[in-house]
Write a protein that holds these residues in place. Structure first.
Motif, PDB file in Angstrom:
ATOM      1  N   ARG A  39       0.820  -1.212   0.000  1.00 31.19           N
ATOM      2  CA  ARG A  39       0.000   0.000   0.000  1.00 31.19           C
ATOM      3  C   ARG A  39       0.856   1.266   0.000  1.00 31.19           C
ATOM      4  NH1 ARG A  39      -4.069  -1.129   5.136  1.00 31.19           N
ATOM      5  NH2 ARG A  39      -5.242  -2.868   4.257  1.00 31.19           N
ATOM      6  N   ILE A  40       2.166   1.102   0.009  1.00 28.99           N
ATOM      7  CA  ILE A  40       3.066   2.249   0.161  1.00 28.99           C
ATOM      8  C   ILE A  40       4.129   2.189  -0.929  1.00 28.99           C
ATOM      9  CG2 ILE A  40       4.814   3.322   1.673  1.00 28.99           C
ATOM     10  CD1 ILE A  40       2.113   3.499   2.982  1.00 28.99           C
ATOM     11  N   GLU A  97       7.619   4.541  -2.331  1.00 34.64           N
ATOM     12  CA  GLU A  97       8.521   5.703  -2.231  1.00 34.64           C
ATOM     13  C   GLU A  97       8.426   6.548  -3.495  1.00 34.64           C
ATOM     14  OE1 GLU A  97      11.303   6.203   0.176  1.00 34.64           O
ATOM     15  OE2 GLU A  97      11.908   7.991  -0.904  1.00 34.64           O
ATOM     16  N   VAL A 113      -3.902   2.960   1.160  1.00 33.10           N
ATOM     17  CA  VAL A 113      -4.399   2.283   2.367  1.00 33.10           C
ATOM     18  C   VAL A 113      -5.874   1.917   2.199  1.00 33.10           C
ATOM     19  CG1 VAL A 113      -4.906   2.594   4.823  1.00 33.10           C
ATOM     20  CG2 VAL A 113      -2.675   3.261   3.914  1.00 33.10           C
ATOM     21  N   LEU A 157       5.158  10.539   9.156  1.00 32.54           N
ATOM     22  CA  LEU A 157       5.547   9.147   8.943  1.00 32.54           C
ATOM     23  C   LEU A 157       7.055   8.959   8.998  1.00 32.54           C
ATOM     24  CD1 LEU A 157       3.189   8.027   6.038  1.00 32.54           C
ATOM     25  CD2 LEU A 157       2.675   8.371   8.438  1.00 32.54           C
ATOM     26  N   LEU A 200      11.127   8.128   2.583  1.00 32.88           N
ATOM     27  CA  LEU A 200      10.786   7.248   3.703  1.00 32.88           C
ATOM     28  C   LEU A 200      12.042   6.588   4.258  1.00 32.88           C
ATOM     29  CD1 LEU A 200       7.644   5.540   2.142  1.00 32.88           C
ATOM     30  CD2 LEU A 200       7.655   7.297   3.920  1.00 32.88           C
ATOM     31  N   ARG A 201      11.982   6.235   5.535  1.00 38.30           N
ATOM     32  CA  ARG A 201      13.067   5.477   6.143  1.00 38.30           C
ATOM     33  C   ARG A 201      13.036   4.042   5.634  1.00 38.30           C
ATOM     34  NH1 ARG A 201      14.700   7.787  11.257  1.00 38.30           N
ATOM     35  NH2 ARG A 201      13.715   9.810  11.511  1.00 38.30           N
ATOM     36  N   ARG A 202      14.134   3.322   5.841  1.00 35.48           N
ATOM     37  CA  ARG A 202      14.186   1.916   5.440  1.00 35.48           C
ATOM     38  C   ARG A 202      14.129   1.038   6.687  1.00 35.48           C
ATOM     39  NH1 ARG A 202      12.973   4.177   1.654  1.00 35.48           N
ATOM     40  NH2 ARG A 202      13.609   3.947  -0.499  1.00 35.48           N
ATOM     41  N   GLU A 258       6.982  -6.218   4.941  1.00 33.95           N
ATOM     42  CA  GLU A 258       6.046  -5.536   4.037  1.00 33.95           C
ATOM     43  C   GLU A 258       6.615  -4.142   3.800  1.00 33.95           C
ATOM     44  OE1 GLU A 258       4.003  -4.939   1.500  1.00 33.95           O
ATOM     45  OE2 GLU A 258       2.812  -6.570   2.367  1.00 33.95           O
ATOM     46  N   ARG A 259       6.240  -3.560   2.671  1.00 31.97           N
ATOM     47  CA  ARG A 259       6.594  -2.155   2.466  1.00 31.97           C
ATOM     48  C   ARG A 259       5.896  -1.326   3.543  1.00 31.97           C
ATOM     49  NH1 ARG A 259       8.596  -0.128  -2.626  1.00 31.97           N
ATOM     50  NH2 ARG A 259       9.124  -1.887  -3.946  1.00 31.97           N
ATOM     51  N   MET A 260       6.647  -0.498   4.235  1.00 36.70           N
ATOM     52  CA  MET A 260       6.094   0.268   5.345  1.00 36.70           C
ATOM     53  C   MET A 260       6.110   1.763   5.053  1.00 36.70           C
ATOM     54  SD  MET A 260       7.749  -1.671   8.604  1.00 36.70           S
ATOM     55  CE  MET A 260       7.384  -3.415   8.877  1.00 36.70           C
ATOM     56  N   GLY A 261       5.142   2.452   5.653  1.00 36.28           N
ATOM     57  CA  GLY A 261       5.179   3.907   5.616  1.00 36.28           C
ATOM     58  C   GLY A 261       5.955   4.398   6.813  1.00 36.28           C
ATOM     59  N   CYS A 262       5.339   4.304   8.000  1.00 36.97           N
ATOM     60  CA  CYS A 262       5.950   4.902   9.189  1.00 36.97           C
ATOM     61  C   CYS A 262       6.854   3.947   9.944  1.00 36.97           C
ATOM     62  CB  CYS A 262       4.864   5.439  10.110  1.00 36.97           C
ATOM     63  SG  CYS A 262       3.730   4.188  10.738  1.00 36.97           S
ATOM     64  N   MET A 282      -1.077   2.652   8.751  1.00 35.68           N
ATOM     65  CA  MET A 282      -1.842   1.506   8.246  1.00 35.68           C
ATOM     66  C   MET A 282      -1.330   1.051   6.876  1.00 35.68           C
ATOM     67  SD  MET A 282      -3.928   1.033  10.701  1.00 35.68           S
ATOM     68  CE  MET A 282      -3.808   2.064  12.136  1.00 35.68           C
ATOM     69  N   GLY A 283      -0.062   1.322   6.594  1.00 33.91           N
ATOM     70  CA  GLY A 283       0.490   0.933   5.307  1.00 33.91           C
ATOM     71  C   GLY A 283       0.790  -0.555   5.196  1.00 33.91           C
ATOM     72  N   CYS A 284       1.083  -1.209   6.330  1.00 33.18           N
ATOM     73  CA  CYS A 284       1.567  -2.595   6.282  1.00 33.18           C
ATOM     74  C   CYS A 284       0.601  -3.557   6.959  1.00 33.18           C
ATOM     75  CB  CYS A 284       2.945  -2.693   6.923  1.00 33.18           C
ATOM     76  SG  CYS A 284       2.960  -2.227   8.662  1.00 33.18           S
ATOM     77  N   SER A 285      -0.683  -3.327   6.786  1.00 28.65           N
ATOM     78  CA  SER A 285      -1.689  -4.131   7.493  1.00 28.65           C
ATOM     79  C   SER A 285      -1.758  -5.554   6.972  1.00 28.65           C
ATOM     80  CB  SER A 285      -3.057  -3.480   7.347  1.00 28.65           C
ATOM     81  OG  SER A 285      -3.055  -2.250   8.001  1.00 28.65           O
TER      82      SER A 285
END
Lengths: 301, 234
Positions: free
Chosen positions: A59-60, A62, A71, A268, B37-39, B197-201, B207-210
């Motif tokens: 869902r994300i 870069e 989302v 984020l 985004l961070r890794r 999973e690809r994450m946002g925060c 809720m990016g990696c639900s």
């Protein structure tokens, strides 16, 4: 001593800094990180009447100076939000709360608003989510569609009603005016811009849903331009949102016409950003010889 | 700080600073120059004041990470995710890793050894050039087995084909989803699996990696990345 307070639709905020919906959850996780009471308000996670899991992952994605998300309004449903999430946030946060109401039909929007509105100080009507089929953005991309949902919700909304608009339109001003005429008390500009990325090695879109909402500093100039155009054309207050990442960005948005400013994506990658912006605002104001922040709202002709 | 290639496209990054002891299976969000985004990178080794991350170069962000050199300052969010929980009742642990997914199993192996748990380690790689920490795992685990897809090292084939040789009462696994599914299907005992999973925060707000589990929607970054076998509905 500088004055950071602003008046948003009759609600006094101690400062204009508001975490944007979807980038702060319902505040519980963030309350573990810092004392949220430094914030002007919080716009909580977008809420639908029924619970939603949202879209498949990934869902994300870069992007240069931002990210895509798809989302899809994952949330526990209006009842849980009203009875558990917002009361839980109140334990940590003693400032006005903004509820973010989404739906898939006029009845749906009304039912969600009726459940959530009495628990919050301001209702933000999301007619601009690009990540759900037939929801939100379907209403938010035409003046008639926007007016129909604002009218329907206005009748059941006992709180100030601000409408969050989509930038994925040809003429933002006509949609903003339609909302104002239909009874909106304010407008939030902007939601995410529809975007897409492809993983060239796998020859597939990065997002499972292919397209998603683009946000982050890259969209700041677009958001600023829309805040400027709409605040000049409408009498109701505008909340600026889109790529805000610093105290300087907040001041720029306010000069363009924003009464308050939401901070989204930056939460984020820097969970402390909203607190840092609030802390930095007085020194930036001193530098710019601003004593009262509300005096700069819309000073650009 | 050290940052060196320890296998083909696999780097070991050692960071020092105000770092508490980090849980096995937890992860770190690393700020990378030029990336928004961070890794998220799992903890491979942790002692107070120091953390070692082993990461695979898969895209722009991780390529950028390889350029970090001594005395660079890296901004990280620490203590993210739940980590592995070692049940007191387990005396014989099986660790199953696939590719870069073996990295978080190292700190777990350290903790299992401290508790005196008999530990068997099975790792699967595409080929010998990707194998890292072989000596380290051999030193700390009671038994180690390797499988490579091309047969260049150890057993030729899948990690699941090595399971009948192992003696265990509990398992821990981390690796590609198809491997995790195969391992879950092949093992009768209880166990824990670490997902990615690809994450946002990385800390539970976007809720990016639900993930839908047997107990409802969970966030891989905050409620996971480690889940008990029975929670997962593949």
């Amino acid at each position: 001593m500088v004055d950071l307070s602003v008046n948003l639709c009759g609600v006094t905020l101690q400062n204009p800094v508001i975490p944007a919906s979807g980038t702060f959850g319902f505040g519980a996780e963030m309350a573990e990180i810092y004392d949220l009471n430094v914030l002007g308000s919080i716009s909580v996670k977008g809420t639908t009447f029924e619970p939603r899991f949202g879209n498949p992952t990934p869902r994300i994605a870069e992007c240069p100076d931002g990210l895509l998300n798809s989302v899809g309004l994952q949330n526990p449903g209006a009842k849980v939000v009203a009875e558990e999430e917002i009361p839980n946030l109140r334990k940590h946060f003693h400032q006005p709360i903004i509820g973010n109401v989404c739906g898939f039909s006029l009845d749906d929007y009304r039912a969600c608003c009726e459940t959530v509105a009495t628990e919050v100080e301001i209702v933000e009507l999301n007619i601009s989510c690009p990540n759900v089929h037939n929801g939100g953005m379907a209403f938010g991309t035409t003046p008639d569609g926007a007016a129909s949902v604002v009218k329907a919700v206005r009748e059941v909304c006992p709180r100030p009603l601000i409408v969050k608009l989509s930038p994925n339109v040809g003429d933002i001003v006509s949609i903003a005016k339609a909302c104002e005429e239909a009874g909106a008390d304010g407008l939030t500009l902007i939601n995410t811009m529809l975007g897409m990325r492809i993983d060239i090695r796998r020859r597939k879109p990065v997002l499972a849903r292919k397209m998603g909402g683009f946000s982050g500093p890259a969209i700041f100039p677009v958001a600023l331009r829309m805040v400027y155009q709409v605040s000049k054309a409408c009498r109701i207050p505008v909340v600026g949102c889109g790529g805000v990442a610093s105290a300087e960005d907040v001041i720029e948005m306010m000069m363009a016409g924003a009464t308050a400013v939401q901070v989204g994506s930056e939460n984020l990658r820097n969970p402390f950003v909203c607190k840092q912006i609030v802390e930095n605002l007085p020194s930036v104001m001193n530098e710019l010889k601003i004593n009262k922040l509300s005096e700069i709202i819309g000073i650009i002709e | 700080m050290r940052n060196e290639e320890v296998a083909s496209k696999i780097f070991r990054l050692e960071l020092a600073g105000e770092i508490p002891q980090l849980a096995a299976g937890s992860f770190v969000e690393v700020s990378v120059g030029g990336m928004y985004l961070r890794r998220p990178i799992s903890v491979c080794e942790s002692v107070p004041g120091k953390v070692t991350l082993v990461y695979k170069v898969v895209g722009k962000g991780t390529t950028q990470m390889t350029k970090l050199v001594r005395n660079d300052v890296v901004n990280c969010l620490l203590q993210l995710g739940n980590g592995f929980q070692i049940p007191e009742s387990s005396r014989k642990a099986l660790l199953v890793g696939g590719g870069i997914g073996t990295a978080p199993l190292y700190q777990l192996a350290v903790e299992l050894r401290k508790k005196g748990v008999f530990t068997t380690f099975i790792a699967g790689f595409a080929n010998q050039s990707e194998i890292f920490y072989q000596k380290e795992f051999e030193n700390i685990c009671d038994k180690t087995y390797y499988a490579t897809m091309d047969g260049s090292f150890g057993h030729q084939g899948l990690v699941t084909e090595l399971l009948p040789e192992c003696d265990y009462d509990y398992f821990y696994a981390c690796g590609p989803t198809p491997m995790l599914k195969a391992v879950t299907a092949a093992i009768a005992t209880d166990g824990q699996l670490s997902l990615e999973e690809r994450m946002g925060c990385g800390f539970g707000i976007c809720m990016g990696c639900s993930l839908m589990t047997a107990h409802g929607a969970k966030r891989i970054c905050k409620d996971g990345p480690v889940f008990r076998k029975e929670e997962l509905v593949w």
